[in-house]
Design a protein around this motif. Sequence first.
Motif, PDB file in Angstrom:
ATOM      1  N   PHE A 157       0.943  -1.268  -0.005  1.00  0.00           N
ATOM      2  CA  PHE A 157       0.024   0.188   0.188  1.00  0.00           C
ATOM      3  C   PHE A 157       0.777   1.106   0.076  1.00  0.00           C
ATOM      4  O   PHE A 157       1.835   1.461   0.955  1.00  0.00           O
ATOM      5  CB  PHE A 157      -0.903  -0.026   1.100  1.00  0.00           C
ATOM      6  CG  PHE A 157      -1.793   1.143   1.388  1.00  0.00           C
ATOM      7  CD1 PHE A 157      -2.565   1.751   0.355  1.00  0.00           C
ATOM      8  CD2 PHE A 157      -1.793   1.873   2.726  1.00  0.00           C
ATOM      9  CE1 PHE A 157      -2.970   2.860   0.662  1.00  0.00           C
ATOM     10  CE2 PHE A 157      -2.612   3.153   2.846  1.00  0.00           C
ATOM     11  CZ  PHE A 157      -3.098   3.623   1.774  1.00  0.00           C
ATOM     12  N   HIS A 158       0.730   2.196  -1.103  1.00  0.00           N
ATOM     13  CA  HIS A 158       1.371   3.181  -1.249  1.00  0.00           C
ATOM     14  C   HIS A 158       0.459   4.469  -0.778  1.00  0.00           C
ATOM     15  O   HIS A 158      -0.517   4.713  -1.502  1.00  0.00           O
ATOM     16  CB  HIS A 158       1.781   3.562  -2.670  1.00  0.00           C
ATOM     17  CG  HIS A 158       2.646   4.975  -2.658  1.00  0.00           C
ATOM     18  ND1 HIS A 158       2.244   5.764  -3.671  1.00  0.00           N
ATOM     19  CD2 HIS A 158       3.626   5.324  -2.480  1.00  0.00           C
ATOM     20  CE1 HIS A 158       3.032   6.819  -3.655  1.00  0.00           C
ATOM     21  NE2 HIS A 158       4.112   6.577  -2.747  1.00  0.00           N
ATOM     22  N   THR A 163      -2.803   3.708  -3.198  1.00  0.00           N
ATOM     23  CA  THR A 163      -2.752   2.608  -4.201  1.00  0.00           C
ATOM     24  C   THR A 163      -2.245   1.301  -3.757  1.00  0.00           C
ATOM     25  O   THR A 163      -1.376   1.385  -2.872  1.00  0.00           O
ATOM     26  CB  THR A 163      -2.194   2.922  -5.634  1.00  0.00           C
ATOM     27  OG1 THR A 163      -2.600   4.341  -6.024  1.00  0.00           O
ATOM     28  CG2 THR A 163      -2.164   1.955  -6.744  1.00  0.00           C
ATOM     29  N   LEU A 164      -2.934   0.161  -4.018  1.00  0.00           N
ATOM     30  CA  LEU A 164      -2.526  -0.971  -3.659  1.00  0.00           C
ATOM     31  C   LEU A 164      -1.783  -1.689  -5.038  1.00  0.00           C
ATOM     32  O   LEU A 164      -2.561  -1.731  -6.202  1.00  0.00           O
ATOM     33  CB  LEU A 164      -3.643  -2.027  -3.200  1.00  0.00           C
ATOM     34  CG  LEU A 164      -4.646  -1.657  -2.095  1.00  0.00           C
ATOM     35  CD1 LEU A 164      -5.393  -2.752  -1.646  1.00  0.00           C
ATOM     36  CD2 LEU A 164      -3.661  -1.453  -0.686  1.00  0.00           C
ATOM     37  N   HIS A 165      -0.778  -2.327  -4.844  1.00  0.00           N
ATOM     38  CA  HIS A 165      -0.169  -3.296  -5.833  1.00  0.00           C
ATOM     39  C   HIS A 165      -0.149  -4.888  -5.113  1.00  0.00           C
ATOM     40  O   HIS A 165       0.148  -4.888  -4.039  1.00  0.00           O
ATOM     41  CB  HIS A 165       1.313  -2.751  -6.011  1.00  0.00           C
ATOM     42  CG  HIS A 165       2.120  -3.907  -6.666  1.00  0.00           C
ATOM     43  ND1 HIS A 165       2.493  -3.247  -7.926  1.00  0.00           N
ATOM     44  CD2 HIS A 165       2.490  -5.009  -6.821  1.00  0.00           C
ATOM     45  CE1 HIS A 165       3.111  -4.379  -8.734  1.00  0.00           C
ATOM     46  NE2 HIS A 165       3.345  -5.546  -7.884  1.00  0.00           N
ATOM     47  N   PHE A 222      -7.354   3.329   0.706  1.00  0.00           N
ATOM     48  CA  PHE A 222      -6.820   3.151  -0.667  1.00  0.00           C
ATOM     49  C   PHE A 222      -8.011   3.540  -1.748  1.00  0.00           C
ATOM     50  O   PHE A 222      -9.396   3.205  -1.321  1.00  0.00           O
ATOM     51  CB  PHE A 222      -6.432   1.743  -0.990  1.00  0.00           C
ATOM     52  CG  PHE A 222      -7.273   0.712  -0.871  1.00  0.00           C
ATOM     53  CD1 PHE A 222      -8.070   0.232  -1.789  1.00  0.00           C
ATOM     54  CD2 PHE A 222      -7.261  -0.095   0.459  1.00  0.00           C
ATOM     55  CE1 PHE A 222      -8.773  -1.066  -1.624  1.00  0.00           C
ATOM     56  CE2 PHE A 222      -8.087  -0.993   0.724  1.00  0.00           C
ATOM     57  CZ  PHE A 222      -9.024  -1.526  -0.433  1.00  0.00           C
ATOM     58  N   GLU A 223      -7.747   3.662  -2.762  1.00  0.00           N
ATOM     59  CA  GLU A 223      -8.905   3.877  -3.921  1.00  0.00           C
ATOM     60  C   GLU A 223      -8.549   3.357  -5.159  1.00  0.00           C
ATOM     61  O   GLU A 223      -9.349   2.987  -6.049  1.00  0.00           O
ATOM     62  CB  GLU A 223      -8.852   5.739  -4.187  1.00  0.00           C
ATOM     63  CG  GLU A 223      -9.443   6.419  -3.167  1.00  0.00           C
ATOM     64  CD  GLU A 223      -9.388   7.946  -3.486  1.00  0.00           C
ATOM     65  OE1 GLU A 223      -9.130   8.111  -4.504  1.00  0.00           O
ATOM     66  OE2 GLU A 223      -9.740   8.575  -2.569  1.00  0.00           O
ATOM     67  N   ILE A 234      -9.068   2.391 -11.020  1.00  0.00           N
ATOM     68  CA  ILE A 234      -8.731   3.707 -10.170  1.00  0.00           C
ATOM     69  C   ILE A 234      -9.961   4.507  -9.599  1.00  0.00           C
ATOM     70  O   ILE A 234     -10.913   4.461 -10.491  1.00  0.00           O
ATOM     71  CB  ILE A 234      -8.088   4.671 -11.336  1.00  0.00           C
ATOM     72  CG1 ILE A 234      -6.551   4.071 -11.763  1.00  0.00           C
ATOM     73  CG2 ILE A 234      -7.950   6.188 -10.681  1.00  0.00           C
ATOM     74  CD1 ILE A 234      -5.980   4.909 -12.766  1.00  0.00           C
ATOM     75  N   GLY A 235      -9.942   4.539  -8.399  1.00  0.00           N
ATOM     76  CA  GLY A 235     -11.076   5.398  -7.958  1.00  0.00           C
ATOM     77  C   GLY A 235     -12.276   4.479  -7.258  1.00  0.00           C
ATOM     78  O   GLY A 235     -12.777   4.825  -5.994  1.00  0.00           O
ATOM     79  N   ASP A 236     -12.254   3.182  -7.363  1.00  0.00           N
ATOM     80  CA  ASP A 236     -13.195   2.330  -7.114  1.00  0.00           C
ATOM     81  C   ASP A 236     -12.758   1.037  -6.163  1.00  0.00           C
ATOM     82  O   ASP A 236     -13.409   0.359  -6.177  1.00  0.00           O
ATOM     83  CB  ASP A 236     -14.439   2.256  -7.853  1.00  0.00           C
ATOM     84  CG  ASP A 236     -13.885   1.489  -9.090  1.00  0.00           C
ATOM     85  OD1 ASP A 236     -12.569   1.306  -9.282  1.00  0.00           O
ATOM     86  OD2 ASP A 236     -14.508   1.020 -10.152  1.00  0.00           O
ATOM     87  N   ALA A 237     -11.471   1.010  -5.953  1.00  0.00           N
ATOM     88  CA  ALA A 237     -10.879  -0.286  -5.664  1.00  0.00           C
ATOM     89  C   ALA A 237     -11.481  -0.814  -4.305  1.00  0.00           C
ATOM     90  O   ALA A 237     -11.732  -1.877  -4.242  1.00  0.00           O
ATOM     91  CB  ALA A 237      -9.392  -0.236  -5.630  1.00  0.00           C
ATOM     92  N   LYS A 238     -11.759   0.168  -3.381  1.00  0.00           N
ATOM     93  CA  LYS A 238     -12.025  -0.365  -1.969  1.00  0.00           C
ATOM     94  C   LYS A 238     -13.633  -0.698  -2.205  1.00  0.00           C
ATOM     95  O   LYS A 238     -13.893  -1.973  -1.353  1.00  0.00           O
ATOM     96  CB  LYS A 238     -12.147   1.066  -0.916  1.00  0.00           C
ATOM     97  CG  LYS A 238     -12.423   0.554   0.419  1.00  0.00           C
ATOM     98  CD  LYS A 238     -12.244   1.300   1.532  1.00  0.00           C
ATOM     99  CE  LYS A 238     -10.846   1.299   1.965  1.00  0.00           C
ATOM    100  NZ  LYS A 238     -10.567   2.026   3.024  1.00  0.00           N
TER     101      LYS A 238
END
Length: 267
Positions: A157-158, A163-165, A222-223, A234-238
Motif C-alpha cells: 500500500f502506497h 494505491t495497492l499493488h 486506498f482508492e 482507479i477510484g473504486d478499488a475499495k
Amino acid sequence: MMTANFKHLKSVGDNFWNLRSSLVMFRFIDIGTHMSFLRLPTGKFLVIDCIDLTNKSVKKEVDELTENGTLIEAVLGVHPFHTLFFPAFQQFYPNAAYYGTPRHLRNFPELKWTGSLGDAECRSLWESEQVFMRIPAGSDFEFPPAEDVHFSSVVVFHAPSKTLHVDDTINYFHGAGWILRMLGKKDHLMEFWPLEKGLTHTPEAPGLFKEWVEQLLLDWDFENLCAAHNNTTIGDAKTLLEGALRTAQPEFERLARKWTPSSKSTK
C-alpha cells in the motif's frame, strides 16, 4: 523529470506508476503481468516486481523515470512465483537493493539479495515513507504447498497515491472479453484467487483470511488497485474489494465446514 509523454508507464496516483506487459499462458491466453514504481519523498524509487524489458521503448521510459536506474533504491519481489524477469532486471540495474520472498531466495541464490520480505523488519523498512506491506493470513507464504498455488503474496500500500499493488491474491479483470465469458465470469470483476486451493486446509483459515481483508479495508485508505492479472482500477478499488468480500462469504462458510473435522469418532 518529464513523465507526461510516457506511452507505457501509466500514472496511477501521486508518485506511483504502473507498467504492464504481456504474459502468454497455454500458448494463446495473455493473462498479463505488471510492475510498479513508487517515488519516495527522497526522490528515490521502490520498484515492485519485474517484467520483461527487452522492448527498447519500454526500457527507455524506465531509464528516463529512474535516471538510468540510479534512483532505484530497492526492488521488491512480492510474489513467490513471479520470478521470470528478476535475473535480467538485476543485470540492468545491479546497484539497487533486492528483496524477495523466501522462495526467491531459495530458488535464485545466485542473485544478490539484501533481505527477505518474509521478515517483518524488511516489510516495515519504508513505513516512515508511507509504504506499507502485509501478507495474507490463512495461507502459507513461506512454503507454498504446490507450484500452481499462487494465492499468497505481499500486498503493498502506497498511502500518498492511495494505491495497492497486489499479485494474484486479489485479481481485477476488466475488458478481458471472451476469456472471462469462457470462464463464466463478468467482464468487470474483482475476486480472490481460488480460495479452496489457496487457503490452508484448516477450519480456521477461511475466517483468518476474511478478517485479514476486513482489517486491510479498515486500516488502509486506498482508492486504486493494480492487479497482476489483468488490469488496474482507479477510484473504486475499495468498493470493489468490499463487494468481493461479500461475494466470497458463502465460500468462506462452505470451506470452514468442509475443513472442520467430523465430531463423530473416526475409529
